[in-house]
Structure formats: C-alpha cells, structure tokens
Design a protein around this motif. Structure first.
Motif, PDB file in Angstrom:
ATOM      1  N   UNK B 102       0.836  -1.210   0.000  1.00  0.00           N
ATOM      2  CA  UNK B 102       0.000   0.000   0.000  1.00  0.00           C
ATOM      3  C   UNK B 102       0.868   1.257   0.000  1.00  0.00           C
ATOM      4  N   UNK B 103       1.980   1.206   0.739  1.00  0.00           N
ATOM      5  CA  UNK B 103       2.886   2.350   0.805  1.00  0.00           C
ATOM      6  C   UNK B 103       3.668   2.508  -0.517  1.00  0.00           C
ATOM      7  N   UNK B 104       4.139   1.385  -1.061  1.00  0.00           N
ATOM      8  CA  UNK B 104       4.877   1.445  -2.335  1.00  0.00           C
ATOM      9  C   UNK B 104       3.991   1.971  -3.461  1.00  0.00           C
ATOM     10  N   UNK B 105       2.706   1.598  -3.426  1.00  0.00           N
ATOM     11  CA  UNK B 105       1.774   2.089  -4.446  1.00  0.00           C
ATOM     12  C   UNK B 105       1.646   3.611  -4.342  1.00  0.00           C
ATOM     13  N   UNK B 141       4.395  -6.222  -5.005  1.00  0.00           N
ATOM     14  CA  UNK B 141       3.225  -6.615  -5.805  1.00  0.00           C
ATOM     15  C   UNK B 141       3.308  -8.102  -6.149  1.00  0.00           C
ATOM     16  N   UNK B 142       4.510  -8.582  -6.443  1.00  0.00           N
ATOM     17  CA  UNK B 142       4.695 -10.006  -6.768  1.00  0.00           C
ATOM     18  C   UNK B 142       4.270 -10.877  -5.580  1.00  0.00           C
ATOM     19  N   UNK B 143       4.626 -10.455  -4.379  1.00  0.00           N
ATOM     20  CA  UNK B 143       4.233 -11.211  -3.182  1.00  0.00           C
ATOM     21  C   UNK B 143       2.714 -11.168  -2.971  1.00  0.00           C
ATOM     22  N   UNK B 144       2.120  -9.974  -3.101  1.00  0.00           N
ATOM     23  CA  UNK B 144       0.674  -9.832  -2.856  1.00  0.00           C
ATOM     24  C   UNK B 144      -0.102 -10.751  -3.797  1.00  0.00           C
ATOM     25  N   UNK B 205      -5.506  -3.763  -9.047  1.00  0.00           N
ATOM     26  CA  UNK B 205      -4.464  -4.734  -8.708  1.00  0.00           C
ATOM     27  C   UNK B 205      -4.914  -5.693  -7.612  1.00  0.00           C
ATOM     28  N   UNK B 206      -5.468  -5.125  -6.523  1.00  0.00           N
ATOM     29  CA  UNK B 206      -5.888  -5.980  -5.404  1.00  0.00           C
ATOM     30  C   UNK B 206      -7.034  -6.898  -5.813  1.00  0.00           C
TER      31      UNK B 206
END
Lengths: 187, 250
Positions: B102-105, B141-144, B205-206
């Motif tokens: 969320x922070x990186x986004x 994102x890859x992990x999520x 994305x989510x």
C-alpha cells in the motif's frame, strides 16, 4: 519418522547468471530458491547484484540444466543414449564452461550457443565446436528455459546500487576510526 | 525562512518520518523473514527506505538547519509526524507485505507528481528515489499476487491484513495544516488527484490478486500529531543506544 518431516518443502532452485556490462559474458553467480522464475530474478537481484555492477540477469530452474564435469565425461564411454524422436525440432542451447579450478568463486561462464534436438546432443556439439582442452565443467541450458531481465529493468534493478557508497565500510566512522587507531598506535 | 518554507519543512519532516518508521518496522524482519532470500531482499528494502528518510530529513535541514541525527535520535515520540499506518507492529508476513504494498503504491503515484513540483530540491530528490521505488513495487506486488492466490491460509491472512490496514490509508491523503498553500504555489500535488491516482493503481491490482477492498467506515481523519501507543515503544527502541551517551561518535 512421518512422511511430512522428511519431505523437502523448499522451493525449486534457480541458478542466476550475471552480466556486468553489455558485451561481457553472463557468469553464474549462485542460486536462490524461488516459487517461479519472476521471483527468482527479483531475489537474485537482491542476493547477488546489490553492490557489484550488473547490466543483465538470467534465471533458470536447475532442473533444466544438464551439468557434466570433465571427469564424468572421461569416465563415460559415451553420453547416455537418448530417445530422440525423429520429429524433435532443434532448439537453441546456451553453453557454459568452467575453465579454472584456482578460485573458489569461479563459476561457469557463457561461451556460446548451439542448435540441437536434445541437451545431450548440444553437449556433444559443444565439445566439438568450443575449446574443450581446459574445461572442468560444462552446463547446457535451453534458451527457452532462461528468464531474462529486460533492458527497462536496468534503471530500477541494477543502477541504484552504484550510488550507494554508504553501504561500503569506508562510509562508517567506526571503520575509519579503527583504521586511524591502527595507523597511530605504535606496534 | 518564509511561511511557505516553514510549511515545506513540515512536509519533508512527515515524509521522512513515514520512511524512517516504516524502515524500522521492516528491519524487525531481518533474521526472521520466511526464507533466506526474502530476508536479504526485505532488509535491502528497509535500508532503501532509511536512505529515503535521510534524503527527506536533508531537505528539511536545508531549510531549518536541523541535523537529521538530532531529529531521529533526540526528538520525543510525541513530536514525530508519521502516519499511523507505519507505526503498527509488523504483525505476520501478510500484514507486513500488504502494508509495504500500500505504501509502495503511494510512492509509485506521488513521486512522478513530485518530479513535476516547482520546488527544485523536491524534484531532484523524487527523481533519485523513483527508480528504487519501481523495484520495491514490483517486489511487493509479486508477493501480494502470489499470496492472494496462494492457499486458503495465505488468502485468509492477506484479506485479514487488508481489512486491518485499509482504514489507516485515509490519513496518507489528509493535508497537513497549511498544505493547501503549498499546493496553490505549485510545490506539491493536489491531494484529491493523488488519492485518485493511488486508487486507480491499487483497486484493480488488489481485485486481480483475489482480494476484496473493504468499505471505508466513516471516521474522522486522524492528525499526524495523534499516534498509536506503538510509536513511543518503537522510538524508545530506536533511540536507546544513541541516548546512552550523547557525545559518543559512531
């Protein structure tokens, strides 16, 4: 012992190949465990290329690598026979060699490619086409199995490491003070 | 320092505090991450965020003359201006990865807008940080995606993390007192625009990661001077050694 305690729960192993600069060969730098190729590339970046220079990175699942030492090749009369279907289409294989035993950190280096129907056939062709005199280890990898970082990754994945002088020991006062103490202390 | 510079200094402090506290939380995984490779990767991300905090503290220092070390090691927890999102304990791996995502986004959408700022030092700093944040975003994102689609257990943990963290994201788009003047002056982007850009990144994305965004509950926006009890605990830990001997050279 129960089945679950002996089962290998590790993710598959991927080998990483680093190219320092355009035009230089890709050199194996080590391996990571990862659930897939994309994660292998990302983890490979963090494990192996944070400080040294890097322009391009390859990741390949270890199960796609045919690895043979010179000793193994000498001991075998011929490479194991393979069933090569007549209709098997030739594909491109990358050839890697290790040509020195001197340094412990000396891994295989990419020397060129051959077109063949199987990895064994590619190895046979490689022994004919590339200098095989001082080769200790051969790795044969189908191009199709290699995940390649893109040109667009250079800025975000590899370049930032170069500006990070604070990661070097000289940037820490403790380190420079230790040097100073050593320099000024009579031995 | 004129009025706008005073406001800019406050903004840089809030940016720096967010990165510092997040970096500290992430560093708590060092030696404890789920796998060795991720331990190294996540320690690297923590170190990057700490580096970014340093850059923001320096921008403040250029205006106020305050030493970054002084702000980090000798300021009381109550005077920190971080968002509550970064104060929360690291939780399980799902919570840590979701928070970082969320922070990186947010970084992904705000840095290009900061690069367009009329305040040159902000433009330069944002340009320096951006390449690293592109990498962070790709990594988290890859992990999520993988945990969202992974097992029943991984999906449940990711959804729980999203539900817990989501209300805290509102504070990231709340203006600082006086921030409107900086937006008016062309120094900072409009916050509504920023929030819309973030939503346009995060929502599809989510959803594609098999996760459901919870509905916002109507709560008053929290001020950056209001903190969770977790912050004081973290800051005490962060400052303990430095405060043992103020004169020590490191």
């Amino acid at each position: 012992m129960s089945d679950s305690s002996t089962r290998d729960t590790q993710w598959p192993r991927f080998e990483l190949f680093q190219q320092e600069r355009p035009g230089k060969p890709h050199v194996n730098v080590g391996s990571v465990h990862a659930p897939d190729g994309e994660m292998a590339l990302l983890n490979g970046r963090d494990v192996f290329v944070r400080r040294p220079e890097c322009h391009n990175l390859w990741a390949v699942s270890a199960r796609h690598i045919l690895a043979k030492t010179a000793a193994e090749l000498a001991a075998e009369e011929a490479l194991p026979d393979e069933l090569v279907p007549d209709e098997a289409a030739p594909q491109l294989y990358r050839i890697f060699q290790k040509t020195s035993q001197r340094r412990s950190m000396n891994y295989v280096t990419h020397v060129g490619d051959v077109e063949a129907r199987t990895a064994v056939e590619a190895l046979e062709l490689a022994q004919e086409r590339f200098d095989a005199a001082n080769v200790f280890v051969w790795w044969i990898v189908p191009v199709a199995a290699i995940l390649v970082s893109s040109e667009g990754d250079v800025e975000s994945m590899f370049q930032p490491a170069q500006g990070k002088t604070y990661r070097q020991p000289q940037e820490y006062r403790t380190f420079t003070q230790m040097q100073e103490i050593k320099r000024t202390t009579p031995s | 320092m004129n009025a706008l510079e005073r406001l800019l200094a406050d903004k840089f402090l809030s940016l720096a505090d967010d990165e510092l506290i997040l970096a500290h939380r992430n560093s708590e995984w060092t030696g404890h991450a789920p796998i060795l490779e991720e331990d190294i990767a996540f320690a690297n991300i923590a170190q990057d965020e700490l580096g970014h905090a340093t850059l923001w503290y320096r921008l403040r220092a250029a205006l106020t003359g305050e030493e970054p070390d002084e702000l980090v090691f000798f300021r009381d927890a109550a005077d920190f201006t971080c968002a509550q999102l970064v104060e929360l304990p690291k939780g399980d791996w799902a919570l840590t990865i979701m928070r970082q995502y969320l922070f990186d986004a947010l970084e992904m959408v705000r840095l290009p807008l900061y690069i367009e700022s009329g305040y040159r030092p902000l433009t330069e700093t944002a340009a320096k940080i951006r390449p690293e944040e592109i990498y962070h975003y790709r990594h988290t994102a890859a992990w999520v995606k993988r945990l969202g689609w992974g097992t029943v257990e991984s999906h449940r943990r990711m959804q729980t993390a999203l539900n817990e963290l989501w209300p805290y994201t509102r504070q990231l788009f709340a203006p600082l007192p006086g921030e409107a003047a900086l937006i008016e002056a062309g120094h900072l982007p409009d916050l509504t625009r920023l929030e819309m850009d973030w939503w346009a990144e995060v929502e599809p994305f989510l959803t594609a990661a098999n996760l459901t965004i919870p509905a916002f509950t109507k709560t008053a926006v929290i001020s950056r001077t209001d903190h969770t009890p977790h912050l004081a605990e973290l800051v005490a830990d962060l400052q303990a050694v430095a405060r043992l001997d103020r004169e020590a050279a490191w």
